[in-house]
Motif scaffolding. Structure first.
Motif, PDB file in Angstrom:
ATOM      1  N   VAL A 104      30.160  69.914  40.299  1.00 48.99           N
ATOM      2  CA  VAL A 104      31.010  69.020  41.069  1.00 48.99           C
ATOM      3  C   VAL A 104      31.971  69.898  41.869  1.00 48.99           C
ATOM      4  CG1 VAL A 104      32.572  67.052  40.996  1.00 48.99           C
ATOM      5  CG2 VAL A 104      30.883  67.356  39.180  1.00 48.99           C
ATOM      6  N   VAL A 112      34.278  64.669  47.545  1.00 50.51           N
ATOM      7  CA  VAL A 112      33.812  65.412  46.380  1.00 50.51           C
ATOM      8  C   VAL A 112      32.293  65.302  46.367  1.00 50.51           C
ATOM      9  CG1 VAL A 112      33.857  65.561  43.861  1.00 50.51           C
ATOM     10  CG2 VAL A 112      35.938  64.925  45.130  1.00 50.51           C
ATOM     11  N   ARG A 113      31.614  66.407  46.103  1.00 51.15           N
ATOM     12  CA  ARG A 113      30.151  66.389  46.118  1.00 51.15           C
ATOM     13  C   ARG A 113      29.609  66.806  44.765  1.00 51.15           C
ATOM     14  NH1 ARG A 113      28.272  66.277  51.684  1.00 51.15           N
ATOM     15  NH2 ARG A 113      30.104  66.334  53.061  1.00 51.15           N
ATOM     16  N   VAL A 114      28.455  66.246  44.418  1.00 51.89           N
ATOM     17  CA  VAL A 114      27.779  66.535  43.150  1.00 51.89           C
ATOM     18  C   VAL A 114      26.431  67.167  43.476  1.00 51.89           C
ATOM     19  CG1 VAL A 114      26.927  65.584  40.982  1.00 51.89           C
ATOM     20  CG2 VAL A 114      28.924  64.547  42.100  1.00 51.89           C
ATOM     21  N   GLN A 122      21.949  67.932  46.776  1.00 50.40           N
ATOM     22  CA  GLN A 122      23.103  67.082  46.532  1.00 50.40           C
ATOM     23  C   GLN A 122      22.643  65.805  45.844  1.00 50.40           C
ATOM     24  OE1 GLN A 122      26.040  66.790  49.702  1.00 50.40           O
ATOM     25  NE2 GLN A 122      26.335  64.628  49.234  1.00 50.40           N
ATOM     26  N   VAL A 137      39.178  70.229  40.215  1.00 53.03           N
ATOM     27  CA  VAL A 137      38.114  69.415  39.623  1.00 53.03           C
ATOM     28  C   VAL A 137      37.936  69.822  38.169  1.00 53.03           C
ATOM     29  CG1 VAL A 137      35.653  68.861  39.646  1.00 53.03           C
ATOM     30  CG2 VAL A 137      36.859  69.142  41.804  1.00 53.03           C
ATOM     31  N   THR A 139      35.653  68.229  34.437  1.00 53.99           N
ATOM     32  CA  THR A 139      34.718  67.226  33.943  1.00 53.99           C
ATOM     33  C   THR A 139      34.980  66.965  32.461  1.00 53.99           C
ATOM     34  OG1 THR A 139      33.054  68.923  33.455  1.00 53.99           O
ATOM     35  CG2 THR A 139      32.928  67.848  35.612  1.00 53.99           C
ATOM     36  N   ALA A 148      34.188  62.961  36.205  1.00 51.37           N
ATOM     37  CA  ALA A 148      34.903  64.053  36.869  1.00 51.37           C
ATOM     38  C   ALA A 148      36.311  63.577  37.174  1.00 51.37           C
ATOM     39  CB  ALA A 148      34.203  64.471  38.154  1.00 51.37           C
ATOM     40  N   THR A 150      39.584  64.544  39.594  1.00 48.68           N
ATOM     41  CA  THR A 150      39.890  65.343  40.779  1.00 48.68           C
ATOM     42  C   THR A 150      41.344  65.180  41.198  1.00 48.68           C
ATOM     43  OG1 THR A 150      39.114  63.536  42.209  1.00 48.68           O
ATOM     44  CG2 THR A 150      37.527  65.247  41.648  1.00 48.68           C
ATOM     45  N   TRP A 160      35.909  59.802  38.303  1.00 49.00           N
ATOM     46  CA  TRP A 160      34.626  59.382  38.862  1.00 49.00           C
ATOM     47  C   TRP A 160      33.565  59.335  37.757  1.00 49.00           C
ATOM     48  CZ3 TRP A 160      35.264  58.562  44.095  1.00 49.00           C
ATOM     49  CH2 TRP A 160      36.346  59.202  44.706  1.00 49.00           C
ATOM     50  N   LEU A 162      30.023  60.073  36.887  1.00 51.87           N
ATOM     51  CA  LEU A 162      29.016  60.935  37.495  1.00 51.87           C
ATOM     52  C   LEU A 162      27.615  60.348  37.413  1.00 51.87           C
ATOM     53  CD1 LEU A 162      30.328  64.443  36.361  1.00 51.87           C
ATOM     54  CD2 LEU A 162      30.507  63.376  38.611  1.00 51.87           C
TER      55      LEU A 162
END
Length: 653
Positions: A104, A112-114, A122, A137, A139, A148, A150, A160, A162
């Motif tokens: 993450v 925010v990208r996973v 992605q 970030v 987890t 996650a 943030t 978030w 996930l």
């Protein structure tokens, strides 16, 4: 490229990516040369040689092969690049979702990208909601779901899911300024998050209810920049670092500070991680003062001496176990990653090789019968390289307190030496045999020393230097005394210096931002030879060459190399053109009895010119960064090029 399986395929993909922005639109011959260069930068000389040997339709065989190159700008461990963020990525954490490892990431671009670490793809759409860059970030697992947490410059903390990619509940609000640090842990069986903020407070959040636990933890007197959680004597604790230069430990059950602040860093604390060494809980911290420190959390005392080696701020720390031994991994703005054995306090292995900032200058010489390259860099160090093997010779030569901008080599009393000029206004002399500085710095310039050249006058080795203070100076390298008066007359910085023999007399040639070249008679108390040659623009490099028994000045002005008669100041032939940006460096040599010049440019190319015919010999060599320096070994067997943070040595096939 991401589909490559096995180390060979991943290496090939990494080599292709390294300079793809340059070679994608280039001709096949240029692409072949760049890929061979990048294979050497990744340390695979065999692959580099195989690429150079590939035939290209309509192109002659590769004229130059890459013998070796440093890899400061690339890291062979980064086999796959995750692209998508459009801002600086300043936060990353890992987790497992549905049995698959993921990362993450947070960035200055807000989302925010996973990422799936198995495929490099992605996962789903970016997680949007923050209105400013995401700086932190972490987890955790809440009620069996991976989440996650943030933190951003927009103040609220967000959680978030996930698995679904959805935000969980409302943002966690309370901080009055941006959130710079997040960590997760467990207190009394309940998952919690700990956040640090620019408002100087630390806050604890119950991730099950989304509520703040108790009052903010106060004590830091400046931004809280980093936080980690751990266990001490069976109690959950948080360890925080701040711009106030202290590290503090907090009991997360009582929410009280444990003991006194941990002091020792002389600059802000940027990174912290926790671990266990010999059964004792420790914290490892990185700071703006370049050092890494280890702290015993039970006693509050520093463990051993600081871990030193980084040359710039340490902004990232993680801990782990390798072969049963606790280690810390640290990352720095010097561009290196270092691994430390926490039991012994020693560095494990070598960091990435090469300079950690731009390489501004290079010269060649001979040490113990072996050709060497000597490089100077913005990282303030001078390094010596074995041209044949690419191995660094000895430790970096450190002594300058600012960027090393110029270097030249010579022989004094039978010893090979290097002379360096720096932004710290000094000139230093180095014994290349033992790596020691010779005598005290040569002082007298009132500005950055931007140019150095060496020569011989009346059998004595000398150095000529040029500075932004608009003057040149001459130094006796045997006595390390100034020779004569400063060379004055230029009205802008002197950024180019060369030495040579004209009409049988030793001379120094200086080039300046005032669009002039001046020539000085070193046999006449350093008085001008009454020759000032006007140029069409700023002079970036000068050299003296012998063409068929005639001495000629080579002057780099703009995109051209101008050949000038030192007696009349007139051009002696056509301008040598081909570069598309300013020529920054020039070197001369004699190959097969013919005089040549080698030029490097901000356009990222190196060109070789036959000075007898005024023609370029062979295609230009292309590099993935501006070329700041070129040098030819004494026996003309190798060409050394400084580009970006790296150097490479090439030899003709």
């Amino acid at each position: 490229l991401d589909s490559g399986v096995g180390p060979g395929a991943r290496l090939a993909a990494a080599v292709y990516r390294a300079s793809a922005r340059v070679h994608r639109g280039a001709a096949p011959g240029v692409r072949r040369q760049l890929l061979a260069l990048d294979a050497a930068r990744y340390g695979d000389r065999d692959l580099s040689a195989r690429i150079s040997a590939v035939p290209v339709e309509g192109e002659p065989a590769a004229r130059w092969g890459v013998d070796w190159a440093t890899g400061s700008d690339v890291d062979a461990r980064f086999r796959c690049a995750f692209t998508g963020h459009t801002g600086e990525v300043g936060a990353v954490a890992t987790a497992v979702v549905d049995g698959r490892p993921i990362a993450v990431t947070g960035s200055g671009d807000k989302p925010v990208r996973v990422w799936d670490l198995t495929t490099g793809k992605q996962v789903g759409e970016p997680l949007t909601g923050h209105t400013r860059g995401v700086r932190a970030v972490a987890t955790a697992v809440v009620d069996g779901r991976p989440i996650a947490v943030t933190g951003s410059g927009d103040k609220p903390v967000r959680v978030w899911d996930l698995t679904t990619g959805k935000q969980v509940g409302k943002p966690l609000t309370g901080h009055t300024r941006g959130v710079r640090a997040v960590a997760t842990g467990v207190v009394d069986g309940r998952p919690i998050a700990v956040t640090g903020s620019e408002d100087k407070t630390v806050r604890v959040w119950d991730l099950t209810t989304g509520k703040q636990v108790g009052k903010p933890l106060t004590g830091h007197t400046d931004y809280v920049s980093t936080v980690a959680t751990g266990v001490m004597d069976g109690r959950s604790v948080a360890v925080t670092g701040s711009w106030d230069k202290t590290v503090r430990v907090w009991d997360l059950t009582t929410r009280e500070q444990v003991g006194k602040p941990l002091t020792g860093h002389t600059s802000w604390v940027w990174a912290v991680a926790t671990g266990v060494v010999d059964g004792r809980p420790v914290a490892v911290t990185g700071s703006g003062n370049k050092s890494v420190r280890v702290w015993d959390l039970a006693t509050g005392q520093q463990v051993g001496k600081p871990l030193t080696g980084h040359t710039r701020e340490v902004g990232a720390v993680a801990t782990g176990v390798v072969d049963g031994r606790p280690v810390a991994v640290t990352g720095s703005e010097d561009g290196t990653v270092r691994v430390w054995d926490l039991t012994t306090g020693k560095q494990v292995g070598e960091p990435l090789t090469g300079h950690t900032d731009y390489v501004s200058t290079v010269a060649t010489g001979v040490v113990d019968g072996r050709p060497v390259a000597v490089t100077g860099s913005g990282d303030k160090s001078v390094r010596v390289w074995d041209v044949a093997t690419g191995q660094q010779v000895g430790e970096p030569l450190t002594g300058h307190t600012s960027s090393v901008l110029a270097v030249a080599t010579a022989v004094v009393d039978g010893r090979p030496i290097a002379v360096t000029g720096s932004g710290d206004k000094t000139v230093l002399v180095w014994n290349l045999t033992n790596g020691k500085q010779v005598g005290e710095p040569l002082t007298g310039h009132d500005g950055e020393v931007r140019a150095v050249a060496t020569g011989v006058v009346d059998g004595r080795p000398i150095a000529a230097t040029g500075s932004e203070d608009e003057k040149g100076m001459v130094w006796d390298l045997t006595t390390r005394e100034q020779v004569g008066e400063p060379l004055t007359g230029h009205t802008r910085e002197v950024g180019a210096v060369a030495t040579g023999v004209v009409d049988g007399r030793p001379v120094a040639v200086t080039g300046s931002g005032d669009k002039s070249v001046r020539m000085w008679d070193l046999d006449a108390d350093s008085q001008p030879v009454d020759r000032v040659f006007a140029q069409a623009g700023k002079v970036r490099a000068v050299a003296v060459a012998d063409i068929g028994g005639r001495q000629v000045l080579l002057v780099a002005v703009g995109r051209w190399l101008r050949l000038t008669d030192p007696a009349t100041g007139r051009l002696t032939g056509p301008r040598l053109s081909g570069h598309t940006r300013p020529v920054t460096t020039v070197a001369t040599a004699v190959t097969d009895g013919r005089p040549i010049a080698v030029t490097g440019s901000d356009d990222g190319t190196v060109r070789v010119w036959d000075l007898s015919t005024y023609r370029q010999t062979g295609p230009a060599l292309t590099f993935p960064a501006p070329v700041k320096a070129v040098a030819v070994t004494p026996h003309n067997t190798h060409l050394t090029v400084a580009f970006g943070n790296d150097i490479a040595t090439l030899s003709p096939h």
